[in-house]
Design an enzyme around this catalytic site. Structure first.
Site, PDB file in Angstrom:
ATOM      1  N   GLY A 182      44.582 -48.172  31.150  1.00  0.00           N
ATOM      2  CA  GLY A 182      43.522 -47.417  31.807  1.00  0.00           C
ATOM      3  C   GLY A 182      42.571 -48.316  32.560  1.00  0.00           C
ATOM      4  N   GLY A 234      39.704 -47.347  34.133  1.00  0.00           N
ATOM      5  CA  GLY A 234      38.435 -46.678  34.367  1.00  0.00           C
ATOM      6  C   GLY A 234      37.289 -47.576  33.960  1.00  0.00           C
ATOM      7  N   PHE A 235      36.132 -46.995  33.723  1.00  0.00           N
ATOM      8  CA  PHE A 235      34.961 -47.785  33.366  1.00  0.00           C
ATOM      9  C   PHE A 235      35.195 -48.585  32.085  1.00  0.00           C
ATOM     10  CE2 PHE A 235      32.856 -44.441  35.949  1.00  0.00           C
ATOM     11  CZ  PHE A 235      32.203 -45.259  36.850  1.00  0.00           C
ATOM     12  N   GLY A 236      35.767 -47.947  31.064  1.00  0.00           N
ATOM     13  CA  GLY A 236      35.981 -48.626  29.791  1.00  0.00           C
ATOM     14  C   GLY A 236      37.007 -49.736  29.870  1.00  0.00           C
ATOM     15  N   GLU A 295      25.723 -30.813  40.399  1.00  0.00           N
ATOM     16  CA  GLU A 295      25.908 -31.623  41.602  1.00  0.00           C
ATOM     17  C   GLU A 295      26.877 -30.952  42.564  1.00  0.00           C
ATOM     18  OE1 GLU A 295      24.961 -36.019  39.663  1.00  0.00           O
ATOM     19  OE2 GLU A 295      27.036 -35.341  39.848  1.00  0.00           O
ATOM     20  N   ASP A 340      35.967 -42.281  27.152  1.00  0.00           N
ATOM     21  CA  ASP A 340      36.087 -40.844  26.909  1.00  0.00           C
ATOM     22  C   ASP A 340      37.114 -40.487  25.853  1.00  0.00           C
ATOM     23  OD1 ASP A 340      34.275 -40.631  28.933  1.00  0.00           O
ATOM     24  OD2 ASP A 340      35.681 -39.904  30.442  1.00  0.00           O
ATOM     25  N   ALA A 356      29.869 -42.668  32.012  1.00  0.00           N
ATOM     26  CA  ALA A 356      30.201 -44.030  32.413  1.00  0.00           C
ATOM     27  C   ALA A 356      29.571 -45.076  31.501  1.00  0.00           C
ATOM     28  CB  ALA A 356      29.781 -44.260  33.859  1.00  0.00           C
ATOM     29  N   GLN A 357      28.282 -44.916  31.183  1.00  0.00           N
ATOM     30  CA  GLN A 357      27.598 -45.928  30.384  1.00  0.00           C
ATOM     31  C   GLN A 357      28.224 -46.124  29.000  1.00  0.00           C
ATOM     32  OE1 GLN A 357      25.391 -48.390  30.292  1.00  0.00           O
ATOM     33  NE2 GLN A 357      25.448 -48.316  32.517  1.00  0.00           N
TER      34      GLN A 357
END
Length: 410
Positions: free
Chosen positions: A8, A10-12, A165, A295, A311-312
């Site tokens: 993965g 992604g952010f992580g 949003e 996630d 994200a954080q």
């Protein structure tokens, strides 16, 4: 060398890789795409505010300065914890000493009949482009064939940050697009309806900010439906629990995310929302050398609640796992992960946003909007992407009402 496999990008996953990149380890990064997606801005791709390339960054470009990291495009098919290797969909097998699962989450339809078949998510770049194409296809059809019933009605289900949003961006899009490109269409007939099952929008924010967001959306023409549950979704629209039916040709689902069903077959323990059960140090329960971040991990806060899928938390869990791997390599004890909430933000539209900081400070309006813009520019991957997004945002602000409204791929 110690072999670390990260599934993965992604952010992580990227946070884990970055924190390990200068250690004496051999890293293999695996993702089904050859690019990393900046998901917080996908709704702007869906509403033609940004181009697809603005939120996608090539992984191999990212790795040019990362020594000891190899990228492989592929999808996870299985985990053989006894043999310490994973299998990919293409049949390849990749050995590991430490495995980090960071595949992220996907849209969660909560078992509502017809939702998965007839709703559009905005969790991937492909989904965002599909929404964009659908929106402008509806506009083009209405302009050429005339408006029939609720042919231009868009329903957004879910009043969290993504739903707010998206609804705000759609409302502003119809005003801009109809003024310049579709003067024959009446903006009032392009309804945007935001449906939320709970009593207020933005449940993660204070009631004060929720009230502000609701008022701003309504001021932009969004119909906000609170305390409204969805019973089912069809290709003709949405059936509500109160018996009402709303005719719509575009239903966008932003009511929550969950773990992909394909990961249920990995033989790893899953808890709430299908997320992998992890210990205090983020190791998957029952496995000494397998970690889960972001996630996909059922990471707990001090009060026992699940860490939000944002994200954080993904970045913080990824960084922590990198430290835990270093500790295990040097025979040091692992430590408990502690999530540090740095605040939350959501944008509503031009000159309007909400921000809630950890010191209790609450921001609204232009101040929050500028803070939101700055934060997202800083966290984007790549100088080119940052410059491109900055130029696009500046152009849209100055030339309010103009933009690249094209149908791609069809």
């Amino acid at each position: 060398m110690t072999r670390v496999v990260i599934v993965g990008a992604g952010f992580g996953g990227l946070a884990t890789m970055s924190a390990l990149a200068h250690q004496d380890v051999e890293i293999t990064l695996i993702d089904k795409h050859n690019f990393a997606t900046f998901q917080p801005l996908l709704y702007q791709v869906a509403t033609a505010g940004l181009n697809p390339g603005d939120v996608a960054f090539p992984i191999r470009t990212l790795l040019r300065k990362q020594k000891g990291v190899t990228f492989r495009q592929g999808m996870l098919a299985g985990v053989d914890s006894a043999a310490n290797e994973i299998s990919l969909v293409d049949g390849a097998r990749v050995p590991y000493d430490f495995l980090v699962l960071a595949m992220g989450a996907t849209t969660n339809f909560f078992g509502i009949p017809g939702a998965e078949e007839h709703c559009h998510g905005i969790y991937t770049l492909d989904e965002a482009l599909a929404v964009r194409n659908k929106v402008f296809s509806l506009f083009e059809r209405a302009a050429s064939q005339g408006i029939k019933g609720n042919a231009m009605t868009t329903i957004v289900i879910g009043g969290g940050a993504t739903g707010v949003e998206m609804a705000g961006a759609l409302a502003e899009l119809k005003l801009r697009a109809f003024r310049t490109d579709y003067p024959s269409l009446d903006p009032a007939q392009a309804r945007v309806i935001l449906i939320e099952a709970r009593e207020r929008l933005l449940g993660a924010f204070s009631p004060e900010l929720s009230k502000y967001a609701s008022a701003e959306l309504k001021g932009r023409g969004v119909e906000v439906r609170l305390n409204t549950e969805v019973k089912s979704v069809t290709d003709a629209g949405v059936h509500l629990a109160n018996g009402e039916f709303i005719d719509s040709r575009l239903v966008i689902w932003s009511a929550g995310v969950g773990v992909s069903k394909q990961f249920s077959d990995l033989g790893l323990p899953q808890g709430r929302q299908g997320r992998f059960e992890v210990g205090d140090d983020l190791r998957v329960v029952g496995h000494e050398n397998i970690f889960a971040v972001g996630d996909i991990a059922a990471t707990l806060e001090s009060d026992g609640s699940l860490v939000p899928q944002l994200a954080q938390p993904a970045i913080q869990t990824g960084t922590h796992v990198a430290k835990m791997i270093q500790a295990l390599i040097t025979s040091m004890p692992t430590t408990q992960f502690v999530y540090r909430n740095k605040g939350t933000m959501a944008t509503i539209g031009r000159n309007a946003a909400v921000a809630e900081l950890t010191n209790g400070m609450k921001l609204t309006g232009s101040t929050a909007w500028l803070a939101w813009l700055a934060l997202h520019l800083l966290t984007l991957l790549g100088v080119r992407n940052r410059l491109s997004v900055l130029l696009n945002w500046s152009w849209h602000y100055i030339s309010w009402g103009r933009g690249p409204r094209v149908i791609l791929g069809g």
